[in-house]
Design a protein around this motif. Sequence first.
Motif, mmCIF file in Angstrom:
data_model
loop_
_atom_site.group_PDB
_atom_site.id
_atom_site.type_symbol
_atom_site.label_atom_id
_atom_site.label_comp_id
_atom_site.label_asym_id
_atom_site.label_seq_id
_atom_site.Cartn_x
_atom_site.Cartn_y
_atom_site.Cartn_z
ATOM 1 N N LYS A 225 10.099 6.682 7.469
ATOM 2 C CA LYS A 225 10.865 5.936 8.409
ATOM 3 C C LYS A 225 10.277 4.733 8.826
ATOM 4 O O LYS A 225 11.056 3.545 9.074
ATOM 5 N N LEU A 226 9.102 4.502 8.735
ATOM 6 C CA LEU A 226 8.195 3.299 9.066
ATOM 7 C C LEU A 226 8.444 2.120 8.195
ATOM 8 O O LEU A 226 8.319 0.849 8.432
ATOM 9 N N PHE A 227 9.058 2.484 6.863
ATOM 10 C CA PHE A 227 9.144 1.437 5.705
ATOM 11 C C PHE A 227 10.248 0.610 5.912
ATOM 12 O O PHE A 227 10.021 -0.557 5.976
ATOM 13 N N ALA A 228 11.343 1.020 6.722
ATOM 14 C CA ALA A 228 12.270 0.106 6.881
ATOM 15 C C ALA A 228 11.856 -0.962 8.036
ATOM 16 O O ALA A 228 12.252 -2.122 7.943
ATOM 17 N N GLY A 229 11.156 -0.397 8.968
ATOM 18 C CA GLY A 229 10.547 -1.464 9.949
ATOM 19 C C GLY A 229 9.599 -2.400 9.431
ATOM 20 O O GLY A 229 9.628 -3.848 9.730
ATOM 21 N N LEU A 230 9.141 -2.079 8.265
ATOM 22 C CA LEU A 230 8.138 -3.100 7.749
ATOM 23 C C LEU A 230 8.838 -4.076 7.015
ATOM 24 O O LEU A 230 8.688 -5.363 6.985
ATOM 25 N N VAL A 231 10.087 -3.617 6.225
ATOM 26 C CA VAL A 231 10.920 -4.826 5.745
ATOM 27 C C VAL A 231 11.423 -5.571 6.629
ATOM 28 O O VAL A 231 11.606 -7.120 6.296
ATOM 29 N N THR A 232 11.953 -5.057 7.848
ATOM 30 C CA THR A 232 12.407 -5.940 8.580
ATOM 31 C C THR A 232 11.459 -6.956 9.179
ATOM 32 O O THR A 232 11.615 -8.104 9.640
ATOM 33 N N VAL B 134 0.800 -1.152 0.053
ATOM 34 C CA VAL B 134 -0.039 -0.088 -0.052
ATOM 35 C C VAL B 134 0.730 1.399 -0.084
ATOM 36 O O VAL B 134 0.557 2.174 -0.773
ATOM 37 N N ASP B 135 2.004 1.263 0.802
ATOM 38 C CA ASP B 135 2.749 2.389 1.035
ATOM 39 C C ASP B 135 3.503 2.684 -0.182
ATOM 40 O O ASP B 135 3.422 3.862 -1.069
ATOM 41 N N VAL B 136 4.094 1.600 -1.232
ATOM 42 C CA VAL B 136 4.832 2.002 -2.303
ATOM 43 C C VAL B 136 3.894 2.535 -3.462
ATOM 44 O O VAL B 136 3.974 3.467 -4.116
ATOM 45 N N MET B 137 2.790 1.686 -3.499
ATOM 46 C CA MET B 137 1.624 2.151 -4.453
ATOM 47 C C MET B 137 1.111 3.289 -4.283
ATOM 48 O O MET B 137 0.879 4.279 -5.237
ATOM 49 N N SER B 138 0.642 3.673 -3.071
ATOM 50 C CA SER B 138 0.023 5.013 -2.896
ATOM 51 C C SER B 138 0.884 6.196 -3.226
ATOM 52 O O SER B 138 0.565 7.063 -3.737
ATOM 53 N N ARG B 139 2.069 6.128 -2.837
ATOM 54 C CA ARG B 139 3.138 7.212 -3.290
ATOM 55 C C ARG B 139 3.306 7.358 -4.662
ATOM 56 O O ARG B 139 3.475 8.389 -5.090
ATOM 57 N N ALA B 140 3.217 6.325 -5.520
ATOM 58 C CA ALA B 140 3.297 6.256 -6.994
ATOM 59 C C ALA B 140 2.263 6.908 -7.512
ATOM 60 O O ALA B 140 2.139 7.727 -8.339
ATOM 61 N N LEU B 141 0.992 6.421 -6.940
ATOM 62 C CA LEU B 141 -0.280 6.956 -7.514
ATOM 63 C C LEU B 141 -0.405 8.492 -7.264
ATOM 64 O O LEU B 141 -1.000 8.977 -7.999
ATOM 65 N N ARG B 142 -0.215 8.782 -6.152
ATOM 66 C CA ARG B 142 -0.264 10.274 -5.799
ATOM 67 C C ARG B 142 0.676 11.102 -6.583
ATOM 68 O O ARG B 142 0.215 12.286 -7.020
ATOM 69 N N SER B 143 1.741 10.497 -6.852
ATOM 70 C CA SER B 143 3.115 11.702 -7.627
ATOM 71 C C SER B 143 2.717 11.610 -9.190
ATOM 72 O O SER B 143 3.283 12.501 -9.694
ATOM 73 N N THR B 144 2.136 10.683 -9.578
ATOM 74 C CA THR B 144 2.256 10.522 -11.161
ATOM 75 C C THR B 144 0.787 10.175 -11.791
ATOM 76 O O THR B 144 0.121 9.210 -11.670
#
Length: 551
Positions: free
Chosen positions: A520-527, A476-486
């Motif tokens: 910053k929360l993104f790195a925590g999700l990957v971990t 959701v985080d990756v797609m949301s940022r892409a959809l908002r900006s492009t």
Amino acid sequence: MRLARFKTVRGRLLALLIGIALPIAGLTAITAVTTYQTVTAAIRTSQMRTAEDYAVRTRVWYRGALRSLLAGGSALALNGRESSECGKVGGQTLARIAGYRAIHILPQGGDACAFSLDPEVSAADLAAAAAMLRAKPPVQTWAGAEFAQARYDHVTLGGKRYLAVYARSDDAGSPMREGLLLVDPELLDQVFDLGDGEPGLVVALAGRDGDIIVSRGTVQPDDASWLPARDPASLSKEPSQTQSRAGVSRVYASRIVTDPDFYIVASFDDALGQAARTQFLVLLLAPLLTLALLCVVYLRAIDKHCVRWLRGIEAAARTRSTLTTARAVIADDMPSDIRSVAEAFNVMVEEQEVRQRKLQTALDDNRFLVRELHHRVKNSLQVVQSYIGLTKRDYRGEARMALADAECRVHVLSAAYRFTLADGEMQPVRVDLFVDDVVTMISNLLRRRDQWVTSTVNTRASLSVDRIIPLGFLIVDVMSRALRSTPGVSIQISVSDIDDGTIEIAIEADREIAHSEPPKLFAGLVTQIEAVQAAAPEGSRLGAWRVAHSA
């Protein structure tokens, strides 16, 4: 012996075992093995001596024939200068020694002298035979020193086979330079006459090519079917059993006479070895059969006084899987230690049943509470999602997009709990079903009309709910940022198997986009997912991550 006098199983077993089995079995085995080893050692020694006797006698005969050749040849070389006189002297010499059939002498600095008692053998034949033996290596010295280089062989001239003794001297002072003596094989046959040998003994002087020169113990003198199938040179000095050319297993002993061409090969029919083995079996089996009868009584006693009670306890233990009221049988004639075990088993079973009832009640209550708790969580998330959806209607622009993003994240939680509680129990969530559901929700909540979101999922992997939730948040985080900006962008997410224990999640747009710094929360999700980044965001690629799974 009344075993009932012993109150414990250990006492009954040890009394019977020590009193009967161990001493008899030990003495029987020691006596049989010692007798068998002594007899077989004596048989092997006798067989080795037999082969050695024939080899020694043959070597002595050949040494005597060589000395006769050296002495007679030197005399002929000194006295018989004329060929006619040489032939006359040679004929007289051969006539005096039975079995010597032809002689060829080449003096130092003179012409060859040859004579044969057999008219089929000419001087040219003798010269050709001498030339053939001259080309072969001389034999090795057996013992002491030889006065000439010698060669022992056999040749066939005029359709008849002869034993050949060839000598050559490089000493200029020797009157004879080269000599050849042909001997009738019947003369050597006398050497093999050692009287009555052991039954089944066959012995022969054989060449490397398998030709039999002289033999004893065969019906036909030229019968070679009894010889070993392999080269006599490969046989060991110790008597060993191997296959004959006729395919019969026999015992063979071999001794070299002249290296590398002549061998004494002795064959034994193993009658003595078979008799020794029969004696060994009798000495071993007769007492052991008696022990076997005693063991039958021993086993019946064990079954009556021990095994049947132990089997009763075992049957009760196994029956408890289907019949919970099963108990071990207790009788008055049981041994005291087995009776104590049976009573302890029954007490343990009763205590276990009480604990199992309490544990089952607590487990049922716990399962009910867990299911209710998760259902409450799922229902609460659905309520929160609904409230966010209703509130979103009153806003436009960035506020609406922020509420849609929050609604999408709540849906990730709701979907994860819905899938993990699909059958009423907590279970791993299939990645393909979850990703398709999340992508559908992103398409419904975050996508503008000119944008597209698609998914390609080719995996049957599953993740626990603790890992599937942060995976949904990451998507959701990756797609949301892409959809908002492009504006007008099309985004595709693909999930595929890398190997049996790893999947790869890749997100890619149809055009290059401006990448923003992840929160910053993104790195925590990957971990939390325990993922490894396979490709960094660059150009149209939004990122790729590899996740290990157990199934």
